[in-house]
Design an enzyme around this catalytic site. Structure first.
Site, PDB file in Angstrom:
ATOM      1  N   ASP A   1       6.044   2.960   2.611  1.00 50.13           N
ATOM      2  CA  ASP A   1       5.121   2.796   1.481  1.00 50.13           C
ATOM      3  C   ASP A   1       5.859   3.180   0.184  1.00 50.13           C
ATOM      4  O   ASP A   1       6.972   3.732   0.239  1.00 50.13           O
ATOM      5  CB  ASP A   1       3.897   3.694   1.737  1.00 50.13           C
ATOM      6  CG  ASP A   1       2.684   3.304   0.908  1.00 50.13           C
ATOM      7  OD1 ASP A   1       2.672   2.200   0.347  1.00 50.13           O
ATOM      8  OD2 ASP A   1       1.726   4.120   0.833  1.00 50.13           O
TER       9      ASP A   1
ATOM     10  N   GLY B   1      -5.243   1.661  -2.488  1.00 52.02           N
ATOM     11  CA  GLY B   1      -6.381   2.410  -3.025  1.00 52.02           C
ATOM     12  C   GLY B   1      -7.698   2.006  -2.392  1.00 52.02           C
ATOM     13  O   GLY B   1      -8.730   1.957  -3.056  1.00 52.02           O
TER      14      GLY B   1
HETATM   15 ZN    ZN Z   1      -0.401   2.562  -2.698  1.00 51.57          ZN
END
Ligand code: ZN
Length: 283
Positions: free
Chosen positions: A82, A208
């Site tokens: 990530d 998110g």
């Molecule tokens: Zn992110």
């Protein structure tokens, strides 16, 4: 089922418009619980690690742990890095065996981000790996990466040019979501997903996601968000379940008794997202 490439997981999801959850794991328990949920629901799954987790556990240990648990899994699974703004860690993870990376150049201007992301795409290709790209900062700090102020949202054409010039396989557009928990209801911009996908049909990535409603997820997935990142929801269930257990059992000092309910809770949270995103039964 061996560990598969990022593409093998996301191509069918994008084509058939279901979402594959990409869970940020942070230790052996969270990794095992997510994989167990995927196996039980016959769902493909993406395991992802923040740069913070890679640094704290160590790339080698993390990778070996992943392979030890994933190699005999009956469903397709892939390992993704990530948000990583640090090129040397992108290289370390690719060399170690990660299947894909998000080179996070959103702090750079678009020109420099494009140049560097194209280099990462080339580097990744040498390992049979794929790249997720982004040009807009996702609001909110996640594991030490990011910013609390809303970044620029570029015109759609800028996203298109970035996708063309870099050759990224997946793209994370700004859609109004933020990392962490929402202080107020987010103003989503789902049309941006539709507009980018119309010109550049590659999987979009939703960051998110924690705190969005089921219909918001399903709308964005239907528009082309084939990868849906889930990080905060797992952290919350991990820490809250730990806290509840310790509060309820102040005199107990037996870690395995603590791990059992935590593992169950993490597994159930992962399973809930797989069902909600439509990936259950798609393995
Ligand atoms: Zn992110």
């Amino acid at each position: 089922m061996p560990v598969v490439s990022f593409r093998e997981i996301l191509d069918p999801a994008f084509e058939h418009r279901y979402g594959v959850a990409a869970f940020n794991v942070f230790n052996d328990l969270s990794l095992e619980a997510v994989l167990a949920a995927a196996a039980e629901l016959e769902s493909p799954v993406i395991i992802q690690t923040s740069l913070k987790t890679v640094k704290s556990v160590g790339a080698d240990v993390l990778y070996k742990m992943f392979r030890a648990m994933a190699d005999d899994l009956p469903v397709p699974v892939t390992l993704h890095l990530d948000h990583c703004p640090e090129r040397e860690w992108v290289s370390t993870c690719l060399r170690t065996g990660w299947n894909s990376v998000l080179f996070d150049g959103s702090h750079l201007d678009v020109e420099e981000n494009t140049r560097q992301t194209a280099e990462v795409v080339k580097e990744a290709a040498g390992f049979g790996a794929h790249v997720e790209g982004e040009i807009e900062t996702v609001r909110g700090v996640e594991d030490g990466v990011g910013s609390d102020t809303a970044g620029d949202v570029h015109p759609i054409e800028v996203s298109g040019q970035f996708i063309d010039r870099t050759g990224v396989y997946a793209f994370a557009p700004a859609v109004g979501t933020a990392h962490g928990l929402y202080a107020k209801k987010p103003e989503l911009m789902p049309d941006r997903v539709t507009e980018i996908v119309a010109e550049h049909p590659i999987p979009m990535v939703l960051h998110g996601g924690t705190g969005l409603h089921e219909d918001q997820f399903q709308d964005l997935i239907g528009r082309g968000c084939a990868k849906v990142n889930i990080s905060t929801a797992l952290k919350i269930v991990f820490t809250d379940t730990t806290r509840e257990y310790l509060d309820a059992n102040p005199a107990k000092h037996d870690p395995p008794s603590l791990f059992r309910p935590v593992r169950e809770a993490v597994k159930e949270t992962a399973a809930r997202h797989m069902r909600m995103f439509g990936s259950a039964g798609k393995a």
